[in-house]
Scaffold this motif. Structure first.
Motif, PDB file in Angstrom:
ATOM      1  N   PHE A  61      -3.005   5.658  -8.020  1.00  0.00           N
ATOM      2  CA  PHE A  61      -2.964   4.476  -7.162  1.00  0.00           C
ATOM      3  C   PHE A  61      -1.949   4.571  -6.026  1.00  0.00           C
ATOM      4  O   PHE A  61      -1.745   3.611  -5.305  1.00  0.00           O
ATOM      5  CB  PHE A  61      -2.685   3.229  -8.006  1.00  0.00           C
ATOM      6  CG  PHE A  61      -3.797   2.927  -8.965  1.00  0.00           C
ATOM      7  CD1 PHE A  61      -5.064   2.621  -8.488  1.00  0.00           C
ATOM      8  CD2 PHE A  61      -3.584   2.966 -10.329  1.00  0.00           C
ATOM      9  CE1 PHE A  61      -6.099   2.340  -9.365  1.00  0.00           C
ATOM     10  CE2 PHE A  61      -4.617   2.696 -11.213  1.00  0.00           C
ATOM     11  CZ  PHE A  61      -5.874   2.380 -10.732  1.00  0.00           C
ATOM     12  N   SER A  62      -1.341   5.735  -5.842  1.00  0.00           N
ATOM     13  CA  SER A  62      -0.339   5.868  -4.780  1.00  0.00           C
ATOM     14  C   SER A  62      -0.966   6.124  -3.413  1.00  0.00           C
ATOM     15  O   SER A  62      -0.302   6.050  -2.406  1.00  0.00           O
ATOM     16  CB  SER A  62       0.619   7.010  -5.116  1.00  0.00           C
ATOM     17  OG  SER A  62      -0.049   8.252  -4.997  1.00  0.00           O
ATOM     18  N   PHE A  63      -2.233   6.454  -3.371  1.00  0.00           N
ATOM     19  CA  PHE A  63      -2.953   6.805  -2.138  1.00  0.00           C
ATOM     20  C   PHE A  63      -2.354   8.036  -1.464  1.00  0.00           C
ATOM     21  O   PHE A  63      -2.612   8.289  -0.298  1.00  0.00           O
ATOM     22  CB  PHE A  63      -3.023   5.634  -1.163  1.00  0.00           C
ATOM     23  CG  PHE A  63      -3.819   4.482  -1.695  1.00  0.00           C
ATOM     24  CD1 PHE A  63      -5.178   4.602  -1.868  1.00  0.00           C
ATOM     25  CD2 PHE A  63      -3.200   3.299  -2.035  1.00  0.00           C
ATOM     26  CE1 PHE A  63      -5.920   3.551  -2.364  1.00  0.00           C
ATOM     27  CE2 PHE A  63      -3.935   2.239  -2.529  1.00  0.00           C
ATOM     28  CZ  PHE A  63      -5.296   2.365  -2.695  1.00  0.00           C
ATOM     29  N   ALA A  64      -1.525   8.789  -2.193  1.00  0.00           N
ATOM     30  CA  ALA A  64      -1.024  10.042  -1.649  1.00  0.00           C
ATOM     31  C   ALA A  64      -2.101  11.116  -1.731  1.00  0.00           C
ATOM     32  O   ALA A  64      -2.081  12.081  -0.983  1.00  0.00           O
ATOM     33  CB  ALA A  64       0.222  10.489  -2.415  1.00  0.00           C
ATOM     34  N   ASN A  65      -3.046  10.914  -2.643  1.00  0.00           N
ATOM     35  CA  ASN A  65      -4.142  11.854  -2.797  1.00  0.00           C
ATOM     36  C   ASN A  65      -5.225  11.485  -1.781  1.00  0.00           C
ATOM     37  O   ASN A  65      -6.119  10.687  -2.060  1.00  0.00           O
ATOM     38  CB  ASN A  65      -4.672  11.788  -4.233  1.00  0.00           C
ATOM     39  CG  ASN A  65      -5.685  12.869  -4.515  1.00  0.00           C
ATOM     40  OD1 ASN A  65      -6.161  13.551  -3.616  1.00  0.00           O
ATOM     41  ND2 ASN A  65      -6.007  13.029  -5.783  1.00  0.00           N
ATOM     42  N   THR A  66      -5.148  12.078  -0.604  1.00  0.00           N
ATOM     43  CA  THR A  66      -6.075  11.707   0.473  1.00  0.00           C
ATOM     44  C   THR A  66      -7.510  12.100   0.147  1.00  0.00           C
ATOM     45  O   THR A  66      -8.439  11.430   0.619  1.00  0.00           O
ATOM     46  CB  THR A  66      -5.643  12.362   1.795  1.00  0.00           C
ATOM     47  OG1 THR A  66      -5.576  13.775   1.619  1.00  0.00           O
ATOM     48  CG2 THR A  66      -4.316  11.816   2.256  1.00  0.00           C
TER      49      THR A  66
END
Length: 167
Positions: A61-66
């Motif tokens: 859920f960090s949205f770091a994984n594009t």
């Protein structure tokens, strides 16, 4: 005596029916429960339990994984476009098949059920083979065509049924 045998058979049948139901629920839901438990495992591979963590959910859920965010965006775009296209074509097709007479109507009415009956994976592999044989570049367009091919028959059948119910 006959009444007792019948009652005993009913109890035995009920027991085995309940046992079978519990067994089927176990087969379906135990793997899900194991996956849920191991989603909190601290080990990088889920071969053994290393410790409790919520770190995997933080990464999710960090949205770091594009790549994950892009996949979600593409999925939503495909879902919205496939729905709009399928509803429009389904309404037009359902009304046309229900209200008008034309050559080939019986053939279309029979064949509209083929994508519904054929398993999705078989339809997907067949379309992939067709696209590759024709040399079509795979991408958003082919994915959209595949989803619409699967959704349109459901829309046509639903609209035809709804129109029939209004008469």
């Amino acid at each position: 005596m006959t009444k007792n045998k019948k009652l005993r058979r009913q109890k035995t049948a009920r027991f085995f029916g309940d046992f079978y139901a519990v067994l089927m629920y176990a087969v379906f839901y135990i793997p899900v429960a194991v996956m849920i438990v191991f989603s909190f495992n601290d080990a990088p591979r889920n071969y053994y339990w290393q410790g409790f963590t919520t770190g995997w959910y933080a990464k999710l859920f960090s949205f770091a994984n594009t790549d994950l965010v892009n996949a979600l965006a593409y999925s939503l775009v495909i879902a919205v476009l496939a729905t709009i296209i399928s509803v429009v074509i389904g309404v037009l097709g359902g009304i046309g098949l229900k209200k008008f007479r034309f050559v080939g109507k019986k053939f279309i009415n029979m064949n509209i059920y083929v994508p519904i009956i054929v398993p999705e994976i078989v339809l997907a592999v067949a379309m992939l083979i067709i696209f590759m044989t024709l040399g079509v570049n795979l991408g958003m367009g082919t994915i959209l065509i595949g989803h619409c091919t699967f959704c349109i028959p459901y829309a046509v059948v639903t609209i035809k049924g709804r129109i029939s119910g209004d008469n």
